[in-house]
Scaffold this motif. Structure first.
Motif, mmCIF file in Angstrom:
data_model
loop_
_atom_site.group_PDB
_atom_site.id
_atom_site.type_symbol
_atom_site.label_atom_id
_atom_site.label_comp_id
_atom_site.label_asym_id
_atom_site.label_seq_id
_atom_site.Cartn_x
_atom_site.Cartn_y
_atom_site.Cartn_z
ATOM 1 N N ALA A 14 1.272 -1.223 -0.016
ATOM 2 C CA ALA A 14 -0.187 0.182 -0.341
ATOM 3 C C ALA A 14 1.152 1.082 -0.084
ATOM 4 O O ALA A 14 1.676 1.359 0.579
ATOM 5 C CB ALA A 14 -1.059 -0.005 1.469
ATOM 6 N N LYS A 17 -2.526 4.393 3.192
ATOM 7 C CA LYS A 17 -2.045 2.543 4.052
ATOM 8 C C LYS A 17 -4.036 2.479 4.255
ATOM 9 O O LYS A 17 -4.825 2.911 5.032
ATOM 10 C CB LYS A 17 -1.752 2.589 5.328
ATOM 11 N N TYR A 18 -4.309 1.230 4.776
ATOM 12 C CA TYR A 18 -5.542 0.366 5.376
ATOM 13 C C TYR A 18 -4.762 0.626 6.148
ATOM 14 O O TYR A 18 -4.077 -0.458 7.395
ATOM 15 C CB TYR A 18 -6.082 -0.450 4.829
ATOM 16 N N SER A 35 -2.948 0.407 -3.271
ATOM 17 C CA SER A 35 -1.367 0.114 -3.761
ATOM 18 C C SER A 35 -1.002 -0.272 -4.586
ATOM 19 O O SER A 35 -2.163 0.078 -6.060
ATOM 20 C CB SER A 35 -1.890 -1.435 -2.835
ATOM 21 N N ALA A 118 -2.190 -10.750 2.644
ATOM 22 C CA ALA A 118 -2.432 -10.575 1.370
ATOM 23 C C ALA A 118 -2.802 -11.364 0.243
ATOM 24 O O ALA A 118 -3.881 -11.501 -0.196
ATOM 25 C CB ALA A 118 -2.269 -9.201 0.759
ATOM 26 N N SER A 148 -6.195 -6.777 3.185
ATOM 27 C CA SER A 148 -5.507 -5.925 1.739
ATOM 28 C C SER A 148 -5.389 -6.585 1.156
ATOM 29 O O SER A 148 -5.450 -6.989 -0.394
ATOM 30 C CB SER A 148 -3.974 -5.806 2.802
ATOM 31 N N ASP A 295 5.254 -1.176 5.975
ATOM 32 C CA ASP A 295 3.781 -1.697 6.772
ATOM 33 C C ASP A 295 3.958 -2.444 8.239
ATOM 34 O O ASP A 295 4.773 -1.574 8.972
ATOM 35 C CB ASP A 295 3.522 -3.336 6.213
#
Ligand code: DP6
Length: 339
Positions: A14, A17-18, A35, A118, A148, A295
Protein backbone atom coordinates in the motif's frame (compact mmCIF):
# COMPACT_ATOMS: atom_id res chain seq x y z
CA UNK A 1 -13.78 -37.93 -9.82
CA UNK A 2 -12.06 -34.70 -8.77
CA UNK A 3 -11.22 -31.23 -9.95
CA UNK A 4 -8.02 -29.36 -9.10
CA UNK A 5 -7.03 -25.74 -9.75
CA UNK A 6 -3.63 -24.11 -9.08
CA UNK A 7 -3.11 -20.36 -9.08
CA UNK A 8 -0.46 -17.82 -8.17
CA UNK A 9 -1.31 -14.42 -6.71
CA UNK A 10 0.87 -11.39 -6.13
CA UNK A 11 1.72 -9.35 -3.06
CA UNK A 12 0.53 -5.75 -2.95
CA UNK A 13 2.19 -2.93 -1.03
CA UNK A 14 0.00 0.00 0.00
CA UNK A 15 0.99 3.58 -0.69
CA UNK A 16 -2.10 4.86 1.16
CA UNK A 17 -2.39 2.52 4.12
CA UNK A 18 -5.47 0.70 5.38
CA UNK A 19 -5.44 0.96 9.17
CA UNK A 20 -8.65 0.57 11.16
CA UNK A 21 -11.93 -1.27 10.73
CA UNK A 22 -15.54 -0.15 11.07
CA UNK A 23 -16.69 -3.81 11.13
CA UNK A 24 -14.33 -6.52 12.36
CA UNK A 25 -16.33 -9.51 11.16
CA UNK A 26 -16.97 -8.33 7.62
CA UNK A 27 -13.53 -6.67 7.55
CA UNK A 28 -14.82 -3.26 6.52
CA UNK A 29 -12.20 -0.51 6.66
CA UNK A 30 -12.49 3.01 8.02
CA UNK A 31 -10.63 4.44 5.04
CA UNK A 32 -9.95 3.95 1.35
CA UNK A 33 -6.47 2.63 0.53
CA UNK A 34 -4.29 2.47 -2.59
CA UNK A 35 -1.59 -0.03 -3.48
CA UNK A 36 0.64 -1.35 -6.23
CA UNK A 37 0.57 -5.06 -7.02
CA UNK A 38 4.07 -6.52 -7.39
CA UNK A 39 5.33 -8.97 -9.96
CA UNK A 40 4.64 -12.61 -9.11
CA UNK A 41 8.16 -13.57 -10.29
CA UNK A 42 9.60 -12.30 -7.04
CA UNK A 43 6.94 -12.56 -4.34
CA UNK A 44 3.76 -14.56 -4.61
CA UNK A 45 1.50 -17.13 -3.03
CA UNK A 46 0.76 -20.37 -4.87
CA UNK A 47 -2.40 -22.26 -4.01
CA UNK A 48 -3.97 -25.50 -5.22
CA UNK A 49 -7.57 -26.34 -4.40
CA UNK A 50 -9.19 -29.69 -5.00
CA UNK A 51 -12.76 -30.93 -4.48
CA UNK A 52 -13.62 -34.65 -4.35
CA UNK A 53 -16.68 -36.58 -3.24
CA UNK A 54 -14.41 -38.87 -1.13
CA UNK A 55 -13.00 -36.04 1.02
CA UNK A 56 -14.31 -36.38 4.54
CA UNK A 57 -13.68 -32.80 5.67
CA UNK A 58 -12.23 -29.50 4.46
CA UNK A 59 -8.46 -29.44 5.02
CA UNK A 60 -5.63 -26.96 4.50
CA UNK A 61 -1.81 -27.15 4.35
CA UNK A 62 0.08 -23.85 4.72
CA UNK A 63 3.74 -23.91 3.70
CA UNK A 64 3.72 -27.69 4.12
CA UNK A 65 2.14 -27.68 7.58
CA UNK A 66 -1.39 -28.92 8.18
CA UNK A 67 -3.53 -26.20 9.77
CA UNK A 68 -7.04 -26.20 11.12
CA UNK A 69 -9.83 -25.25 8.71
CA UNK A 70 -11.88 -23.97 11.61
CA UNK A 71 -10.31 -20.53 11.15
CA UNK A 72 -13.35 -18.24 10.77
CA UNK A 73 -11.81 -16.16 7.98
CA UNK A 74 -11.07 -19.24 5.87
CA UNK A 75 -14.54 -20.61 6.46
CA UNK A 76 -16.11 -17.27 5.51
CA UNK A 77 -14.22 -17.20 2.20
CA UNK A 78 -15.19 -20.75 1.26
CA UNK A 79 -18.79 -20.27 2.35
CA UNK A 80 -19.12 -17.02 0.40
CA UNK A 81 -17.64 -18.52 -2.81
CA UNK A 82 -20.02 -21.47 -2.54
CA UNK A 83 -22.97 -19.10 -1.96
CA UNK A 84 -21.98 -17.10 -5.08
CA UNK A 85 -21.64 -20.33 -7.10
CA UNK A 86 -25.12 -21.36 -5.93
CA UNK A 87 -26.52 -17.92 -6.93
CA UNK A 88 -24.81 -18.00 -10.30
CA UNK A 89 -25.75 -21.71 -10.76
CA UNK A 90 -22.20 -22.18 -12.03
CA UNK A 91 -21.75 -25.73 -10.67
CA UNK A 92 -24.05 -28.59 -9.73
CA UNK A 93 -25.62 -28.93 -6.27
CA UNK A 94 -23.71 -32.20 -5.90
CA UNK A 95 -20.35 -30.50 -6.57
CA UNK A 96 -21.21 -27.87 -3.96
CA UNK A 97 -21.57 -30.59 -1.34
CA UNK A 98 -18.02 -31.97 -1.87
CA UNK A 99 -15.32 -31.06 0.66
CA UNK A 100 -12.18 -29.24 -0.47
CA UNK A 101 -8.47 -29.64 0.24
CA UNK A 102 -6.26 -26.54 0.01
CA UNK A 103 -2.49 -26.42 -0.28
CA UNK A 104 -0.78 -23.01 -0.18
CA UNK A 105 2.85 -21.85 -0.17
CA UNK A 106 4.54 -18.43 -0.04
CA UNK A 107 7.96 -17.73 -1.50
CA UNK A 108 8.80 -15.01 1.06
CA UNK A 109 8.79 -14.59 4.88
CA UNK A 110 5.34 -15.10 6.38
CA UNK A 111 4.01 -12.66 9.00
CA UNK A 112 7.04 -10.38 8.86
CA UNK A 113 4.93 -7.51 7.56
CA UNK A 114 5.38 -8.52 3.92
CA UNK A 115 1.74 -8.79 2.95
CA UNK A 116 1.79 -12.59 2.97
CA UNK A 117 -1.84 -12.85 4.07
CA UNK A 118 -2.85 -10.51 1.26
CA UNK A 119 -1.31 -12.74 -1.41
CA UNK A 120 -2.44 -15.91 0.39
CA UNK A 121 -6.13 -15.03 0.64
CA UNK A 122 -6.23 -13.42 -2.81
CA UNK A 123 -4.79 -16.65 -4.19
CA UNK A 124 -7.13 -18.89 -2.22
CA UNK A 125 -10.22 -16.95 -3.26
CA UNK A 126 -9.13 -16.68 -6.92
CA UNK A 127 -8.45 -20.45 -7.01
CA UNK A 128 -11.80 -21.26 -5.36
CA UNK A 129 -13.56 -18.90 -7.79
CA UNK A 130 -12.03 -20.86 -10.69
CA UNK A 131 -12.91 -24.20 -9.08
CA UNK A 132 -16.55 -23.16 -8.58
CA UNK A 133 -16.66 -21.18 -11.89
CA UNK A 134 -17.68 -17.96 -10.14
CA UNK A 135 -17.62 -15.12 -12.68
CA UNK A 136 -18.44 -12.00 -10.62
CA UNK A 137 -15.91 -9.76 -8.78
CA UNK A 138 -14.32 -11.68 -5.91
CA UNK A 139 -12.41 -8.80 -4.26
CA UNK A 140 -15.13 -8.52 -1.59
CA UNK A 141 -14.68 -12.24 -0.83
CA UNK A 142 -10.87 -11.95 -0.59
CA UNK A 143 -11.53 -9.05 1.81
CA UNK A 144 -13.22 -11.50 4.19
CA UNK A 145 -9.89 -13.34 4.49
CA UNK A 146 -7.71 -10.30 5.08
CA UNK A 147 -8.63 -6.72 4.25
CA UNK A 148 -5.57 -5.97 2.14
CA UNK A 149 -6.10 -9.20 0.15
CA UNK A 150 -8.90 -7.59 -1.85
CA UNK A 151 -6.32 -5.36 -3.54
CA UNK A 152 -4.20 -8.36 -4.69
CA UNK A 153 -7.09 -9.61 -6.82
CA UNK A 154 -6.14 -6.93 -9.40
CA UNK A 155 -2.83 -6.02 -11.01
CA UNK A 156 -1.16 -2.62 -11.44
CA UNK A 157 -2.41 0.19 -9.18
CA UNK A 158 -5.48 -0.62 -7.13
CA UNK A 159 -7.90 1.26 -4.88
CA UNK A 160 -9.91 -0.39 -2.13
CA UNK A 161 -13.06 1.64 -1.64
CA UNK A 162 -14.01 1.66 2.04
CA UNK A 163 -17.70 1.82 1.10
CA UNK A 164 -20.57 2.90 3.34
CA UNK A 165 -23.00 -0.04 3.23
CA UNK A 166 -23.42 -2.10 6.41
CA UNK A 167 -23.29 -5.38 4.49
CA UNK A 168 -19.98 -4.43 2.84
CA UNK A 169 -21.42 -4.75 -0.66
CA UNK A 170 -19.63 -1.55 -1.78
CA UNK A 171 -16.34 -2.31 0.01
CA UNK A 172 -14.55 -3.60 -3.09
CA UNK A 173 -11.29 -3.10 -4.94
CA UNK A 174 -10.99 -1.56 -8.39
CA UNK A 175 -8.07 -1.03 -10.72
CA UNK A 176 -6.73 2.52 -11.13
CA UNK A 177 -4.31 1.60 -13.93
CA UNK A 178 -2.85 -1.67 -15.13
CA UNK A 179 0.85 -2.60 -14.89
CA UNK A 180 1.56 -1.47 -18.46
CA UNK A 181 0.52 2.11 -17.63
CA UNK A 182 3.78 2.86 -15.76
CA UNK A 183 6.22 0.18 -16.93
CA UNK A 184 9.25 2.00 -15.46
CA UNK A 185 7.92 1.67 -11.92
CA UNK A 186 9.93 -0.67 -9.69
CA UNK A 187 9.61 -1.86 -6.12
CA UNK A 188 12.66 -2.86 -4.14
CA UNK A 189 11.98 -4.96 -1.06
CA UNK A 190 14.57 -4.82 1.70
CA UNK A 191 14.21 -7.62 4.23
CA UNK A 192 15.30 -6.19 7.55
CA UNK A 193 13.96 -8.98 9.75
CA UNK A 194 12.20 -12.24 9.12
CA UNK A 195 10.83 -12.74 12.61
CA UNK A 196 7.08 -12.95 13.15
CA UNK A 197 5.60 -9.57 14.03
CA UNK A 198 4.95 -8.87 17.70
CA UNK A 199 1.44 -7.52 17.14
CA UNK A 200 -0.60 -8.67 14.16
CA UNK A 201 -2.11 -6.01 11.89
CA UNK A 202 -5.56 -7.13 13.07
CA UNK A 203 -4.76 -6.52 16.77
CA UNK A 204 -2.67 -3.43 16.07
CA UNK A 205 -5.39 -1.66 14.15
CA UNK A 206 -7.94 -2.56 16.84
CA UNK A 207 -5.79 -0.83 19.50
CA UNK A 208 -5.35 2.21 17.23
CA UNK A 209 -9.11 2.50 16.58
CA UNK A 210 -9.80 2.34 20.32
CA UNK A 211 -7.09 4.72 21.50
CA UNK A 212 -5.55 6.95 18.81
CA UNK A 213 -6.83 10.52 18.42
CA UNK A 214 -4.54 10.94 15.44
CA UNK A 215 -6.33 8.10 13.64
CA UNK A 216 -9.58 10.12 13.61
CA UNK A 217 -7.79 13.09 12.07
CA UNK A 218 -6.20 10.82 9.45
CA UNK A 219 -9.50 9.22 8.44
CA UNK A 220 -11.42 12.48 8.28
CA UNK A 221 -8.93 14.90 6.73
CA UNK A 222 -5.79 13.23 5.41
CA UNK A 223 -6.83 10.05 3.61
CA UNK A 224 -9.63 11.50 1.43
CA UNK A 225 -7.31 14.22 0.10
CA UNK A 226 -4.29 11.95 -0.28
CA UNK A 227 -6.26 9.26 -2.08
CA UNK A 228 -7.43 11.67 -4.78
CA UNK A 229 -3.97 13.25 -5.02
CA UNK A 230 -2.05 10.00 -5.37
CA UNK A 231 -4.48 8.68 -8.00
CA UNK A 232 -3.78 11.87 -9.99
CA UNK A 233 0.00 11.34 -9.66
CA UNK A 234 -0.40 7.75 -10.91
CA UNK A 235 -2.50 8.83 -13.90
CA UNK A 236 -0.03 11.63 -14.74
CA UNK A 237 3.03 9.49 -13.91
CA UNK A 238 4.32 12.24 -11.60
CA UNK A 239 6.90 10.23 -9.66
CA UNK A 240 8.16 12.97 -7.29
CA UNK A 241 4.65 13.75 -6.02
CA UNK A 242 3.69 10.04 -5.90
CA UNK A 243 6.79 9.36 -3.79
CA UNK A 244 6.18 12.27 -1.44
CA UNK A 245 2.61 11.18 -0.66
CA UNK A 246 3.75 7.55 -0.24
CA UNK A 247 6.41 8.48 2.32
CA UNK A 248 4.13 10.88 4.20
CA UNK A 249 1.41 8.25 4.45
CA UNK A 250 3.81 5.58 5.72
CA UNK A 251 5.14 8.03 8.31
CA UNK A 252 1.61 8.94 9.40
CA UNK A 253 0.64 5.29 9.76
CA UNK A 254 3.62 4.64 12.05
CA UNK A 255 2.90 7.88 13.95
CA UNK A 256 -0.59 6.48 14.62
CA UNK A 257 0.96 3.25 15.87
CA UNK A 258 3.01 5.30 18.32
CA UNK A 259 -0.05 7.38 19.24
CA UNK A 260 -1.89 4.15 20.13
CA UNK A 261 -1.97 3.13 23.76
CA UNK A 262 -0.01 1.05 24.56
CA UNK A 263 2.16 2.17 21.63
CA UNK A 264 2.81 -0.21 18.76
CA UNK A 265 6.32 -0.26 17.30
CA UNK A 266 6.86 -2.05 14.00
CA UNK A 267 9.97 -0.31 12.71
CA UNK A 268 13.50 -0.92 14.00
CA UNK A 269 16.67 1.20 14.01
CA UNK A 270 17.51 -0.30 10.63
CA UNK A 271 14.12 0.83 9.26
CA UNK A 272 14.83 4.37 10.53
CA UNK A 273 18.29 4.26 8.99
CA UNK A 274 16.72 3.39 5.62
CA UNK A 275 14.39 6.40 5.94
CA UNK A 276 17.38 8.66 6.64
CA UNK A 277 19.29 7.20 3.71
CA UNK A 278 16.39 7.78 1.28
CA UNK A 279 15.96 11.40 2.36
CA UNK A 280 19.71 12.04 2.01
CA UNK A 281 19.74 10.41 -1.43
CA UNK A 282 16.79 12.50 -2.60
CA UNK A 283 18.41 15.68 -1.26
CA UNK A 284 21.67 14.90 -3.09
CA UNK A 285 19.71 14.31 -6.31
CA UNK A 286 17.94 17.64 -5.89
CA UNK A 287 14.55 15.97 -6.41
CA UNK A 288 12.62 12.99 -5.06
CA UNK A 289 13.87 9.86 -6.82
CA UNK A 290 13.02 7.16 -4.24
CA UNK A 291 10.12 6.56 -1.83
CA UNK A 292 10.02 4.25 1.17
CA UNK A 293 7.01 2.66 2.74
CA UNK A 294 6.73 0.32 5.74
CA UNK A 295 3.82 -1.93 6.67
CA UNK A 296 3.29 -3.67 10.03
CA UNK A 297 6.92 -4.78 10.27
CA UNK A 298 10.50 -3.52 9.89
CA UNK A 299 10.94 -4.43 6.20
CA UNK A 300 11.13 -1.62 3.68
CA UNK A 301 9.56 -1.34 0.28
CA UNK A 302 11.22 1.29 -1.88
CA UNK A 303 9.39 2.59 -4.94
CA UNK A 304 11.62 4.01 -7.69
CA UNK A 305 11.89 4.22 -11.47
CA UNK A 306 14.02 1.64 -13.31
CA UNK A 307 16.75 4.12 -14.33
CA UNK A 308 17.40 4.76 -10.63
CA UNK A 309 17.78 1.06 -9.68
CA UNK A 310 21.58 0.60 -10.30
CA UNK A 311 22.48 3.69 -8.25
CA UNK A 312 20.17 2.82 -5.36
CA UNK A 313 21.29 -0.81 -5.30
CA UNK A 314 24.95 0.20 -5.07
CA UNK A 315 24.10 2.66 -2.30
CA UNK A 316 22.31 -0.12 -0.39
CA UNK A 317 25.23 -2.50 -0.91
CA UNK A 318 27.52 0.17 0.55
CA UNK A 319 25.17 0.83 3.50
CA UNK A 320 24.44 -2.86 4.19
CA UNK A 321 27.54 -4.75 2.98
CA UNK A 322 26.52 -8.08 4.49
CA UNK A 323 22.91 -8.03 3.33
CA UNK A 324 21.70 -10.10 0.40
CA UNK A 325 18.02 -9.69 1.13
CA UNK A 326 16.78 -7.37 -1.52
CA UNK A 327 14.39 -8.10 -4.34
CA UNK A 328 13.72 -5.85 -7.28
CA UNK A 329 10.48 -6.15 -9.14
CA UNK A 330 8.08 -4.41 -11.46
CA UNK A 331 4.31 -4.28 -11.20
CA UNK A 332 2.17 -7.25 -12.02
CA UNK A 333 -0.95 -8.48 -13.64
CA UNK A 334 -3.61 -10.11 -11.49
CA UNK A 335 -3.77 -13.65 -10.07
CA UNK A 336 -3.07 -16.21 -12.79
CA UNK A 337 -3.93 -19.86 -13.25
CA UNK A 338 -1.00 -22.28 -13.67
CA UNK A 339 -1.55 -25.01 -16.19
C1 DP6 B 1 -0.23 -2.05 7.39
O1 DP6 B 1 -4.99 -6.71 5.71
O2 DP6 B 1 -3.21 -7.66 7.20
O3 DP6 B 1 -0.33 -3.65 5.65
O4 DP6 B 1 -7.69 -7.05 7.49
O5 DP6 B 1 -6.98 -7.55 9.81
O6 DP6 B 1 -6.24 -9.04 7.96
P1 DP6 B 1 -6.63 -7.62 8.37
O7 DP6 B 1 -5.32 -6.74 8.20
P2 DP6 B 1 -4.30 -6.67 7.00
O8 DP6 B 1 -3.70 -5.21 7.26
C2 DP6 B 1 -2.75 -4.63 6.43
C3 DP6 B 1 -2.28 -3.37 7.03
C4 DP6 B 1 -1.11 -2.71 6.34
C5 DP6 B 1 -1.56 -1.61 5.41
C6 DP6 B 1 -2.13 -2.01 4.07
O9 DP6 B 1 -1.76 -3.05 3.50
O10 DP6 B 1 -2.95 -1.23 3.55
Amino acid sequence: MSKIVTMIAPVNIAVIKYWGKRDEELILPLNDSVSATLDTNVMCAKTSVCARPEFFENEIWLNGKKESFTNQRLENCLHEIQARAADEKSVSVEFLSWKVHVCSVNNFPTAAGLASSAAGYACLVSALAKLYKVKSDVSSIARLGSGSACRSVYGGFVRWHAGVNHDGSDSVASQIADASHWPEMRALILVVGETKKKISSTSGMRISVQTSELLKHRIEYCVPLRTEEIIKTIREKNFAKFAEITMKDSNQFHAICLDSYPPIVYMTDVSHYIIELVHKYNKTCGEIKVAYTFDAGPNACLYLLDKEVPKVVSLLKYAFPTSNSEFITGLSVQAEELT
